[in-house]
Scaffold this motif. Sequence first.
Motif, PDB file in Angstrom:
ATOM      1  N   TRP A  15       0.821  -1.217   0.000  1.00  0.00           N
ATOM      2  CA  TRP A  15       0.000   0.000   0.000  1.00  0.00           C
ATOM      3  C   TRP A  15       0.854   1.265   0.000  1.00  0.00           C
ATOM      4  O   TRP A  15       0.335   2.364  -0.218  1.00  0.00           O
ATOM      5  CB  TRP A  15      -0.899   0.008   1.238  1.00  0.00           C
ATOM      6  N   GLN A  71       3.213  -7.606   5.989  1.00  0.00           N
ATOM      7  CA  GLN A  71       1.982  -8.015   5.323  1.00  0.00           C
ATOM      8  C   GLN A  71       1.919  -9.521   5.104  1.00  0.00           C
ATOM      9  O   GLN A  71       2.935 -10.213   5.150  1.00  0.00           O
ATOM     10  CB  GLN A  71       1.820  -7.265   4.004  1.00  0.00           C
ATOM     11  N   TYR A 115      -5.385   7.013   6.632  1.00  0.00           N
ATOM     12  CA  TYR A 115      -4.968   5.877   5.815  1.00  0.00           C
ATOM     13  C   TYR A 115      -6.185   5.118   5.283  1.00  0.00           C
ATOM     14  O   TYR A 115      -6.220   4.714   4.118  1.00  0.00           O
ATOM     15  CB  TYR A 115      -4.065   4.938   6.634  1.00  0.00           C
ATOM     16  N   ILE A 124      -6.295   2.276   2.667  1.00  0.00           N
ATOM     17  CA  ILE A 124      -5.225   1.482   3.282  1.00  0.00           C
ATOM     18  C   ILE A 124      -5.717   0.933   4.621  1.00  0.00           C
ATOM     19  O   ILE A 124      -5.930   1.687   5.569  1.00  0.00           O
ATOM     20  CB  ILE A 124      -3.958   2.334   3.512  1.00  0.00           C
ATOM     21  N   ASN A 170      -4.306  -5.902   5.673  1.00  0.00           N
ATOM     22  CA  ASN A 170      -3.096  -6.220   4.916  1.00  0.00           C
ATOM     23  C   ASN A 170      -2.185  -7.162   5.677  1.00  0.00           C
ATOM     24  O   ASN A 170      -1.564  -8.050   5.096  1.00  0.00           O
ATOM     25  CB  ASN A 170      -2.320  -4.934   4.596  1.00  0.00           C
TER      26      ASN A 170
END
Length: 219
Positions: A84, A115, A159, A164, A169
């Motif tokens: 991201w 991630q 974010y 995001i 993630n």
Amino acid sequence: MSRLIDEINKYKEAFKQKAPKEIQEMMLEATKKLENSSLSKNALTVGSTAKEIKLPNALGNEVSLFKTLEENDFAVVSFYRGTWCAYCNLELKALQERNEELKALGAKLIAVSPQSPDASLATKEKNELEFEVLSDNSNVIAKQYGLVFSLAEELRPIYLSFGINLPANNKEDSYEIPMPATYVINKNKEIIFSFIDEDYTKRCEPQDIIEVIKKAKNK
């Protein structure tokens, strides 16, 4: 071949043009607070012995730093925040552009982020990376290297507004992420170069890595 700093400056300028000023100011303020904390002083640096890294790659297969060093003269380890992060993607692409040069010098590239393997696979495919992209769930390894901090609470909704979602993630509820960092590690597991900065927009120039390795080979 363009320098990484030039690509970063282009992105910064485009971001300034499109992002609301108040959001830009909040992000800058959070970065300043992190810089003032001098978090990077606690990180492993030149002269330190590298910690072992044993993590799954984008396909779920375990990769070991120490085994990599048995098979190569050097390892270049890049800790990044995630797919991201635009700055991370610019850095990974820049590293990929110099990957063949690094291999010719006996160096193996390894990228590490918190991630999930699925997200790591997306990063690898998106940036057409030919080196290992590893998943450091819960930042276990990044903590051993002294790189981890928690994303400022005021930035979390910002974010999210950018699409995001860090917990999604990273497949865990923490908002912990690593400071971007680059290490060059020799066959003796010694860190011979490190680049760490609290400001996530500052990244290591691949040419600097190549020069460090060339110098080490000529000793």
